[in-house]
Write a protein that holds these residues in place. Structure first.
Motif: not given
Length: 330
Positions: A3-5, A254-255, A261-263, A310-320
């Motif tokens: 719910t909160t990302g 959003v979904k 996903v919480e933007l 690449s940096y974002v992928k280290e911290y977030l799951p693929h769908y985010m």
């Protein structure tokens, strides 16, 4: 739940799960003669509709790998014996546009598709209608946050009236109640948008080790003394025939491919990058009506998009992870 990302555990009682499963068995007219397949991760509650209705009914349940259910060719070959399937509208769209849906209609035993996890695309329904001209397959639209034990609202999609379809999610399942409230917690009239609250036997106990968040999202039900209700954060309206129409989120959530996903969470991760000064993430739709994420960023120095991704992928799951990164001029 996300719910909160941020994923968090939701405490669901056995009785709530049984209530949901029995309600879906009744709504979908599932019998011991049916056969189905799991088309999502077993760790994703969207798939529990399939798992638990199958276990209770004693029908055949096929467990497919992610590679298999994301490949239309393999999926069609494997599921021709299935009589009903639960899937996200995104997977439904992939099947339709792959040209493989015809084989399911011609050679398979499929009688019903349950769509859930994200809004249904009207153009996909029109495409499916042209394929299923004999109306062989029943389509159910299924809605519900994890906090309502997988789902709480379901309704049939009338393929002969798709032009009137605007993400109508249906009516509450057995032993579930829905309330559409304004900012003052008053019930909204028919046709007037408001926030959806859910109550009933399928309501979760709360969040694991998060008493403050539980108190924030779950409250006493003023319309049913002694009961509780859950604030979904979804904007909806009730139609004159009692069905509920989904409009969108009241917050910045959003979904994407069935995931909530919480933007703001994505933006916060981007802002931790040493070279990024500002970041805004929005959701957009491609020509097929599928939701994707786009990040707009400004830099303190020269930005290299491949490094940012690449940096974002280290911290977030693929769908985010945003599909596109756009560097804006200062």
């Amino acid at each position: 739940s996300g719910t909160t990302g941020q994923a968090k555990g939701v405490m669901v009682s056995h009785s709530s799960l049984v209530n949901y499963s029995q309600a879906m068995i009744k709504k979908a007219s599932i019998t011991s003669k049916d056969e189905t397949a799991l088309l999502s991760s077993y760790a994703f509650d969207l798939g529990y509709t399939t798992v638990y209705t199958a276990l209770i009914s004693g029908i055949t349940l096929h467990i497919l790998s992610e590679d298999m259910y994301r490949d239309p060719e393999q999926l069609v070959e494997y599921t021709t014996s299935c009589t009903y399937l639960k899937m996200t509208p995104s997977l439904f769209s992939i099947l339709i546009h792959s040209g493989k849906m015809e084989k399911i209609l011609e050679e398979g035993k499929l009688r019903m598709i349950i769509l859930g996890g994200e809004p249904v695309n009207q153009n996909d329904l029109k495409q499916f209608r042209s394929l299923d001209h004999k109306r062989i397959i029943r389509i159910l639209n299924h809605y519900g946050p994890t906090e309502s034990t997988i789902g709480c609202v379901t309704g049939d999609i009338d393929l002969d009236r798709i032009e009137d379809f605007s993400n109508v999610i249906g009516r509450p399942l057995d032993n579930m109640k829905t309330y559409i409230l304004d900012y003052n917690q008053h019930l909204t009239p028919i046709g007037v948008p408001g926030e959806l609250y859910v109550s009933g036997e399928g309501l979760a106990i709360g969040y694991v080790n998060k008493p403050e968040l539980t108190a924030e999202k779950f409250s006493l039900n003023p319309f049913d003394p002694g009961k509780r209700m859950y604030r979904t954060g979804d904007l909806v309206k009730r139609l004159s025939d009692g069905r509920i129409e989904f409009i969108g989120r009241i917050d910045n959530q959003v979904k994407v491919r069935g995931y909530r996903v919480e933007l703001g969470e994505i933006e916060n991760i981007l802002l931790t990058h040493p070279d990024i000064k500002e970041a805004v993430v929005i959701d957009r739709e491609n020509e097929k009506g599928e939701t994707y994420l786009a990040a707009y960023i400004t830099g303190k120095s020269k930005l290299y998009i491949a490094d940012i991704s690449s940096y974002v992928k280290e911290y977030l799951p693929h769908y985010m992870v945003p599909t596109f990164f756009v560097e804006m001029e200062m």
